[in-house]
Design a protein around this motif. Structure first.
Motif, PDB file in Angstrom:
ATOM      1  N   THR A 139      48.089   0.617 -41.925  1.00  0.00           N
ATOM      2  CA  THR A 139      48.511   0.409 -43.305  1.00  0.00           C
ATOM      3  C   THR A 139      48.472   1.728 -44.071  1.00  0.00           C
ATOM      4  N   ASN A 140      49.546   2.005 -44.793  1.00  0.00           N
ATOM      5  CA  ASN A 140      49.703   3.211 -45.609  1.00  0.00           C
ATOM      6  C   ASN A 140      49.848   4.500 -44.807  1.00  0.00           C
ATOM      7  N   TRP A 141      50.123   4.406 -43.511  1.00  0.00           N
ATOM      8  CA  TRP A 141      50.418   5.580 -42.696  1.00  0.00           C
ATOM      9  C   TRP A 141      51.875   5.509 -42.269  1.00  0.00           C
ATOM     10  N   ARG A 142      52.515   6.657 -42.180  1.00  0.00           N
ATOM     11  CA  ARG A 142      53.907   6.676 -41.727  1.00  0.00           C
ATOM     12  C   ARG A 142      54.023   7.504 -40.464  1.00  0.00           C
ATOM     13  N   GLU A 143      55.117   7.296 -39.767  1.00  0.00           N
ATOM     14  CA  GLU A 143      55.374   8.027 -38.530  1.00  0.00           C
ATOM     15  C   GLU A 143      55.284   9.530 -38.782  1.00  0.00           C
ATOM     16  N   GLY A 144      54.556  10.225 -37.908  1.00  0.00           N
ATOM     17  CA  GLY A 144      54.376  11.671 -38.023  1.00  0.00           C
ATOM     18  C   GLY A 144      53.084  12.068 -38.714  1.00  0.00           C
ATOM     19  N   SER A 145      52.376  11.091 -39.299  1.00  0.00           N
ATOM     20  CA  SER A 145      51.100  11.389 -39.944  1.00  0.00           C
ATOM     21  C   SER A 145      50.092  11.848 -38.901  1.00  0.00           C
ATOM     22  N   GLU A 146      49.250  12.805 -39.291  1.00  0.00           N
ATOM     23  CA  GLU A 146      48.191  13.299 -38.411  1.00  0.00           C
ATOM     24  C   GLU A 146      46.842  13.140 -39.088  1.00  0.00           C
ATOM     25  N   VAL A 147      45.841  12.804 -38.289  1.00  0.00           N
ATOM     26  CA  VAL A 147      44.462  12.730 -38.771  1.00  0.00           C
ATOM     27  C   VAL A 147      43.553  13.409 -37.753  1.00  0.00           C
ATOM     28  N   THR A 148      42.463  13.968 -38.256  1.00  0.00           N
ATOM     29  CA  THR A 148      41.434  14.515 -37.385  1.00  0.00           C
ATOM     30  C   THR A 148      40.138  13.781 -37.678  1.00  0.00           C
ATOM     31  N   LEU A 149      39.518  13.293 -36.625  1.00  0.00           N
ATOM     32  CA  LEU A 149      38.247  12.595 -36.724  1.00  0.00           C
ATOM     33  C   LEU A 149      37.158  13.512 -36.188  1.00  0.00           C
ATOM     34  N   ARG A 150      36.085  13.679 -36.961  1.00  0.00           N
ATOM     35  CA  ARG A 150      34.924  14.447 -36.489  1.00  0.00           C
ATOM     36  C   ARG A 150      33.763  13.475 -36.401  1.00  0.00           C
ATOM     37  N   PHE A 151      33.110  13.456 -35.273  1.00  0.00           N
ATOM     38  CA  PHE A 151      32.077  12.468 -34.992  1.00  0.00           C
ATOM     39  C   PHE A 151      30.686  13.036 -35.212  1.00  0.00           C
ATOM     40  N   THR A 152      29.793  12.206 -35.766  1.00  0.00           N
ATOM     41  CA  THR A 152      28.391  12.588 -35.889  1.00  0.00           C
ATOM     42  C   THR A 152      27.540  11.854 -34.860  1.00  0.00           C
ATOM     43  N   GLY A 153      28.102  10.811 -34.252  1.00  0.00           N
ATOM     44  CA  GLY A 153      27.396  10.028 -33.250  1.00  0.00           C
ATOM     45  C   GLY A 153      28.093  10.122 -31.908  1.00  0.00           C
ATOM     46  N   THR A 154      27.915   9.080 -31.107  1.00  0.00           N
ATOM     47  CA  THR A 154      28.466   9.087 -29.751  1.00  0.00           C
ATOM     48  C   THR A 154      29.261   7.815 -29.430  1.00  0.00           C
ATOM     49  N   PRO A 155      30.178   7.411 -30.306  1.00  0.00           N
ATOM     50  CA  PRO A 155      30.954   6.212 -29.978  1.00  0.00           C
ATOM     51  C   PRO A 155      31.955   6.494 -28.863  1.00  0.00           C
ATOM     52  N   THR A 156      32.323   5.452 -28.155  1.00  0.00           N
ATOM     53  CA  THR A 156      33.424   5.550 -27.204  1.00  0.00           C
ATOM     54  C   THR A 156      34.695   5.154 -27.936  1.00  0.00           C
ATOM     55  N   VAL A 157      35.713   5.995 -27.873  1.00  0.00           N
ATOM     56  CA  VAL A 157      37.013   5.699 -28.452  1.00  0.00           C
ATOM     57  C   VAL A 157      37.870   5.188 -27.300  1.00  0.00           C
ATOM     58  N   LYS A 158      38.350   3.956 -27.430  1.00  0.00           N
ATOM     59  CA  LYS A 158      39.015   3.273 -26.315  1.00  0.00           C
ATOM     60  C   LYS A 158      40.513   3.549 -26.272  1.00  0.00           C
ATOM     61  N   ASN A 159      41.014   3.745 -25.079  1.00  0.00           N
ATOM     62  CA  ASN A 159      42.440   3.910 -24.838  1.00  0.00           C
ATOM     63  C   ASN A 159      43.094   2.540 -24.657  1.00  0.00           C
ATOM     64  N   ALA A 160      44.198   2.306 -25.363  1.00  0.00           N
ATOM     65  CA  ALA A 160      45.048   1.117 -25.171  1.00  0.00           C
ATOM     66  C   ALA A 160      44.281  -0.198 -25.210  1.00  0.00           C
ATOM     67  N   THR A 161      43.394  -0.340 -26.194  1.00  0.00           N
ATOM     68  CA  THR A 161      42.619  -1.562 -26.337  1.00  0.00           C
ATOM     69  C   THR A 161      43.090  -2.301 -27.577  1.00  0.00           C
ATOM     70  N   ALA A 162      43.349  -3.579 -27.433  1.00  0.00           N
ATOM     71  CA  ALA A 162      43.860  -4.390 -28.540  1.00  0.00           C
ATOM     72  C   ALA A 162      42.794  -4.600 -29.601  1.00  0.00           C
ATOM     73  N   GLY A 163      43.259  -4.798 -30.808  1.00  0.00           N
ATOM     74  CA  GLY A 163      42.378  -5.072 -31.938  1.00  0.00           C
ATOM     75  C   GLY A 163      43.211  -5.342 -33.167  1.00  0.00           C
TER      76      GLY A 163
END
Length: 116
Positions: free
Chosen positions: A54-78
Motif C-alpha cells: 500500500t502506497n508504494w509504486r513500481e520502482g520504489s526502493e527501500v533499505t532495511l537495517r536490522f538491529t536483531g536477527t530475524p529471518t527474512v523469508k523468500n517467496a512466502t505468502a502473507g
C-alpha cells in the motif's frame, strides 16, 4: 540542486545530491508495513514474510537495517507483497545488516545486501 531536461525528452538530470529520508522504526513481524521514507530500522527477531505494498509504486526502493536477527523469508505468502531474495534463499539478518529492495508493482525484489 539544478534540474535539467524535462518532459519533452523524458529525462531529468539532477546535479548535486538526492537525499532520502529515514522512516519510523519497524518491529519485525510476519507481515510488516513501512511508513513514509525509504530507510527503515527493523527491530526485533520475528520472521519477516512480506512487506505491505500500500502506497508504494513500481520502482520504489527501500533499505532495511536490522538491529536483531530475524529471518527474512523468500517467496512466502502473507498479508503483503512477497519478497524475492537473491538465490531464492532466505536471508538471516544480523545486527547492522542491511537489505535493499525494489518494488515491481507486485513483489519486492532484493537489489543488494550488506552483512556483518
Amino acid at each position: 540542486i539544478t534540474v535539467k531536461g524535462g518532459a519533452s525528452d523524458g529525462r531529468i538530470l539532477l546535479t548535486g545530491r538526492v537525499e532520502g529520508s529515514k522512516g519510523a522504526d519497524v518491529v519485525a513481524a510476519n507481515d510488516i508495513t513501512l511508513g513514509t521514507g525509504n530507510h527503515f530500522v527493523v527491530t526485533g527477531n520475528t520472521q519477516v514474510n512480506t512487506i505491505a505494498s500500500t502506497n508504494w509504486r513500481e520502482g520504489s526502493e527501500v533499505t532495511l537495517r536490522f538491529t536483531g536477527t530475524p529471518t527474512v523469508k523468500n517467496a512466502t505468502a502473507g498479508a503483503g507483497a512477497q519478497l524475492r531474495l537473491a538465490g531464492a534463499a532466505d536471508f538471516v539478518a544480523s545486527a547492522d545488516a542491511m537489505l535493499t529492495l525494489m518494488f515491481s508493482g507486485t513483489l519486492w525484489y532484493e537489489k543488494c545486501r550488506s552483512v556483518n
